[in-house]
Design an enzyme around this catalytic site. Sequence first.
Site, short mmCIF file in Angstrom:
data_model
loop_
_atom_site.label_atom_id
_atom_site.label_comp_id
_atom_site.label_asym_id
_atom_site.label_seq_id
_atom_site.Cartn_x
_atom_site.Cartn_y
_atom_site.Cartn_z
NE ARG A 57 -3.08 0.24 3.16
CZ ARG A 57 -2.65 0.45 4.52
NH1 ARG A 57 -1.92 1.29 4.85
NH2 ARG A 57 -2.72 -0.60 5.40
CE1 TYR A 110 -16.49 14.03 -14.42
CE2 TYR A 110 -16.00 13.35 -11.79
CZ TYR A 110 -16.45 13.06 -13.20
OH TYR A 110 -16.45 11.80 -13.64
CG ASP A 180 -10.33 18.14 -12.40
OD1 ASP A 180 -9.52 17.84 -13.33
OD2 ASP A 180 -11.50 17.47 -12.19
CE LYS A 205 -12.22 11.01 -17.64
NZ LYS A 205 -12.73 12.06 -16.62
C1 LIG Z 1 -13.56 12.10 -15.43
C2 LIG Z 1 -13.11 13.33 -14.66
C3 LIG Z 1 -12.96 13.43 -13.28
C4 LIG Z 1 -12.91 12.06 -12.47
O1 LIG Z 1 -11.89 11.20 -13.03
P1 LIG Z 1 -12.22 9.45 -12.80
O2 LIG Z 1 -10.79 8.80 -13.04
O3 LIG Z 1 -13.51 9.20 -13.54
O4 LIG Z 1 -12.74 9.38 -11.18
C5 LIG Z 1 -12.56 14.47 -12.54
N1 LIG Z 1 -12.60 15.60 -13.41
C6 LIG Z 1 -12.87 15.60 -14.47
C7 LIG Z 1 -12.63 17.07 -15.37
C8 LIG Z 1 -13.06 14.41 -15.44
O5 LIG Z 1 -13.37 14.57 -16.62
#
Ligand SMILES: *Cc1c(COP(=O)(O)O)cnc(C)c1O
Length: 389
Positions: A57, A110, A180, A205
């Site tokens: 971990r 988001y 983010d 992504k």
């Molecule tokens: C998809 C997304 C997230 C969350 O990510 P996950 O890996 O799906 O938990 C956060 N912020 C944005 C802008 C996203 O497109």
Amino acid sequence: MKDDTRLVTAGRDPFAHYGAVNVPVYRASTILHETVAEMDAANAARSRGEQVTVYGRSGTPTIFSFANAIAEIEGGYRTYCFPSGMAAIAAAITACVKTGDHILVADCAYGPTRLFCDGALKRFGIETTYFDPAGRIDALLRPNTRAVFLEAPGSHTFEIQDVPAIAEAAHRAGAKVLMDNTWATPLFFKALAHGVDISIQSATKYIVGHADAMLGTATATKEVWSQLHDSAYQFGQCASPDDIYLAQRGLRTLGARLKQHQASALIVADWLRGRPEIAQVLYPALPGAPGHDIWKRDFLGASGLFAVEFAPSTDTAVNAFLDQLELFGLGASWGGFESLALPGKVKHARTASPWTFKGPLVRFHIGLEAVDDLISDLKEGFTAFNAAK
Ligand SMILES: *Cc1c(COP(=O)(O)O)cnc(C)c1O
């Protein structure tokens, strides 16, 4: 060293792994030690924050290598890896607050980020105020504001924020700035150099880049690293070495892929802007689009995600458009090699800024297909749209 070179070299050490170019997948929970003295030394080093193996971990070479590569490209001190982007967001916010505190969150954040703030955070006695991403935050800062959370541009409506100005006001009030940074990736926005304390990626992504794994990262400055690390570690956060492996593989080609996503997205966005069915294109990289000036000032590029506002039209017509598309898949997420289209039904999730759109929104992710084929597909979509109007 330029980022394109860093993407290839960062975090790799072939001769520590029998010459293998990529750091292998170390699957481990138990880590054995030869003597008690060595085990004690390893544990002591780990508590000092050194990257040593003591238990699955707390990290293996697979994880350390990927985390160090992300930290280097983000321009941060260190990176913590999470099983999803959302886990990274929740952990980064949690690391900065306690009961009785207050945070500011950009109104374009988001949806699941808002769910976390309105759910878990609220339950623990932390209050969230959403702010208009186009406005200033000065008047909203309170003595107990501990964090300001940004998402620039918003991943459905593409509002850019003036990150340096917001960071300056936040820091003056003693609040940390979290961002983010998934849309731009660490290649196209250097969040930490613009005043952000923790830069968050949904690596799911563009970094994974192939729509086949979930992963999140949070990269901190030296000042907030131990706060982030200790909180995330106490909550038991860790990521799977197999998913990390896919992400490190994606990372090596991120530069080449993003250049193509950007080039194709600009062509498609510009073409869409000329269509009579479209009222406006929400893509900060497009001259004249909302946020273009700040994007040009602060960002180094644009990814392949943008939205359009249709001229006022029925859901039936927009659904006919979406259903007709063959190359654009219909589904959540983005950042993979393939194109996607998604209705932008986020009006209910705006509480601090006016909803200025008169027509429906559709979000596109422009993948790596030939741009002519994508435009032909969209033309067919508009034919179906006009037939259903
Ligand atoms: C998809 C997304 C997230 C969350 O990510 P996950 O890996 O799906 O938990 C956060 N912020 C944005 C802008 C996203 O497109």
